[in-house]
Design a protein around this motif. Structure first.
Motif, PDB file in Angstrom:
ATOM      1  N   ILE A 253       0.867  -1.180   0.000  1.00  0.00           N
ATOM      2  CA  ILE A 253       0.000   0.000   0.000  1.00  0.00           C
ATOM      3  C   ILE A 253       0.906   1.233   0.000  1.00  0.00           C
ATOM      4  N   LEU A 254       0.673   2.104  -0.946  1.00  0.00           N
ATOM      5  CA  LEU A 254       1.512   3.299  -1.093  1.00  0.00           C
ATOM      6  C   LEU A 254       0.653   4.552  -0.990  1.00  0.00           C
ATOM      7  N   GLU A 255       1.262   5.627  -0.555  1.00  0.00           N
ATOM      8  CA  GLU A 255       0.559   6.908  -0.553  1.00  0.00           C
ATOM      9  C   GLU A 255       1.261   7.845  -1.530  1.00  0.00           C
ATOM     10  N   ARG A 278      -3.709  15.725  -9.743  1.00  0.00           N
ATOM     11  CA  ARG A 278      -2.510  15.776  -8.890  1.00  0.00           C
ATOM     12  C   ARG A 278      -2.712  14.978  -7.597  1.00  0.00           C
ATOM     13  N   ILE A 279      -3.934  15.015  -7.026  1.00  0.00           N
ATOM     14  CA  ILE A 279      -4.224  14.236  -5.802  1.00  0.00           C
ATOM     15  C   ILE A 279      -3.999  12.746  -6.062  1.00  0.00           C
ATOM     16  N   GLY A 284       6.194   8.972  -7.414  1.00  0.00           N
ATOM     17  CA  GLY A 284       6.869   9.301  -6.155  1.00  0.00           C
ATOM     18  C   GLY A 284       6.139   8.775  -4.933  1.00  0.00           C
ATOM     19  N   ALA A 285       5.154   7.872  -5.122  1.00  0.00           N
ATOM     20  CA  ALA A 285       4.386   7.325  -3.990  1.00  0.00           C
ATOM     21  C   ALA A 285       5.307   6.553  -3.056  1.00  0.00           C
ATOM     22  N   ARG A 286       4.950   6.539  -1.753  1.00  0.00           N
ATOM     23  CA  ARG A 286       5.821   5.851  -0.783  1.00  0.00           C
ATOM     24  C   ARG A 286       5.009   5.010   0.184  1.00  0.00           C
ATOM     25  N   GLN A 294       3.195   7.618   9.068  1.00  0.00           N
ATOM     26  CA  GLN A 294       2.421   8.324   8.039  1.00  0.00           C
ATOM     27  C   GLN A 294       1.919   9.660   8.576  1.00  0.00           C
ATOM     28  N   MET A 295       1.453   9.625   9.823  1.00  0.00           N
ATOM     29  CA  MET A 295       0.882  10.835  10.417  1.00  0.00           C
ATOM     30  C   MET A 295       1.958  11.907  10.580  1.00  0.00           C
ATOM     31  N   GLN A 296       3.136  11.462  10.988  1.00  0.00           N
ATOM     32  CA  GLN A 296       4.221  12.435  11.145  1.00  0.00           C
ATOM     33  C   GLN A 296       4.556  13.092   9.818  1.00  0.00           C
ATOM     34  N   ALA A 297       4.572  12.286   8.755  1.00  0.00           N
ATOM     35  CA  ALA A 297       4.869  12.843   7.432  1.00  0.00           C
ATOM     36  C   ALA A 297       3.756  13.806   7.001  1.00  0.00           C
TER      37      ALA A 297
END
Ligand SMILES: NC(=O)c1ccc[n+]([C@@H]2O[C@H](COP(=O)([O-])OP(=O)(O)OC[C@H]3O[C@@H](n4cnc5c(N)ncnc54)[C@H](O)[C@@H]3O)[C@@H](O)[C@H]2O)c1
Length: 305
Positions: A253-255, A278-279, A284-286, A294-297
């Motif tokens: 699973i990538l964001e 763009r959304i 460049g997904a990570r 994830q929350m910190q990012a």
């Protein structure tokens, strides 16, 4: 030659009376594990009981010089799951490996899906894996060692028409794993998921595989990955790997990198419509190792404002 072995280890394989589970159980036993072979002995879509399939596989293991115990409890029953784990510990002294493999199908499109078919599939796959893991986890924690394998599916990862129940259960297992890997980490309890592809009784009614391909989709071609997940040498936790027909590939699973608008301004659905390209851009997904990461990012740029 065989650097990956299971001598001294005790394993539980659910749904091991046939198909993939049978292959896992026989392989682990051949490499030294003592194996509790569980199977309800049901049809591919029902929960009828027969002690025969589990007993047969256990007998085959013992006949070839291995150690095995048969059990025909249902994983979808909390008491049954507890009994199974106790039997393994009583017989073999430990529970090192748990392969949550038991499964059924009740395929129907949503409008024809009776609630009991949805519940039944969730009970066996999702609750079954929870019950088994919940019962085995305290022993693994005490041992400071455990290897748990969950069985997901491309049905849940990518979607199959007529399998809302099965897809929900199979992706539910990924969520279960993502949380569990964090709880197991400090006790050397690793949990990973296999998305198998194999010609078995379960895959036949879906008509997925042409008959001429069945020989190339033997369950034995999935087993090496599951065996590695179950080994001391396994170095990952929280991975999903698709395996079948000689093909092995990680699924993740990538964001995406997303879009950032100033949160002090008013945001409108028109901005979403205009910015959706763009959304949803996945360049460049990570991946993230945890929701916390994830929350910190996600929050870091807000802190700079
Ligand atoms: N075959 C594939 O291509 C494929 C693809 C994706 C996922 N899977 C998953 O792999 C797993 C194994 O499936 P398979 O293809 O070997 O099918 P299978 O039907 O050959 O084996 C499943 C076994 O689970 C047993 N079982 C069913 N309900 C049970 C219960 N409540 N308690 C204990 N045992 C129970 C059945 O009796 C059966 O022997 C399942 O979780 C399935 O969803 C298989």
């Amino acid at each position: 030659m065989e650097s990956i072995r299971f001598d001294g280890r005790a394993a539980i394989v659910t749904g091991a009376g046939a198909g993939l589970g049978k292959s896992y159980a026989k392989f682990l036993a051949a490499r030294g594990a003592r194996v509790l072979v569980n199977d309800l002995g049901s049809g591919y879509a029902d929960q009828e009981r027969s002690a025969g399939p589990a007993a047969q596989v256990a007998r085959e293991i013992v006949d070839s010089g291995g150690r095995a115990l048969a059990n025909s409890d249902s994983v979808a029953d909390w008491e049954g799951a507890r009994r199974m784990v106790q039997e393994c510990r009583q017989a073999f002294g430990r529970v090192d490996i748990l392969i949550n493999n038991a499964g059924i199908l009740r395929d129907r499109s949503l409008l024809k899906m009776p609630p009991e078919d949805f519940q039944m599939v969730l009970s066996v796959h999702l609750l079954g894996a929870f019950y088994m893991t919940r019962a085995a986890f305290p022993i693994m924690k005490e041992q400071a060692y455990g290897r748990i394998v969950l069985t997901t599916s491309t049905s849940g990862l990518f979607g199959v028409f007529g399998q809302t129940n099965y897809s929900a259960a199979k992706l539910g297992l990924v969520g279960f794993m993502n949380a569990l890997k964090q709880e197991g980490a400090r006790y050397d309890i690793l949990v990973n998921a296999v998305a198998p592809l194999a010609a078995t009784r379960l895959s036949q009614p879906t008509g997925f595989f042409p008959p001429e391909m069945e020989a190339l989709l033997r369950p034995e071609l999935v087993t090496p990955l599951v065996a590695w997940f179950c080994s001391e040498q396994c170095s990952v936790s929280g991975d999903i790997v698709q395996a079948g027909g000689g093909y092995f590939a990680k699924v993740q699973i990538l964001e995406g990198r997303g879009v950032r608008w100033d949160p002090r301004q008013e945001l409108t659905p028109e901005m979403i419509a205009e910015g959706y390209g763009r959304i949803s851009d996945m360049r460049g997904a990570r991946p993230f190792a945890s929701a916390n990461e994830q929350m910190q990012a996600a929050l870091a740029p807000l802190k700079e404002k």
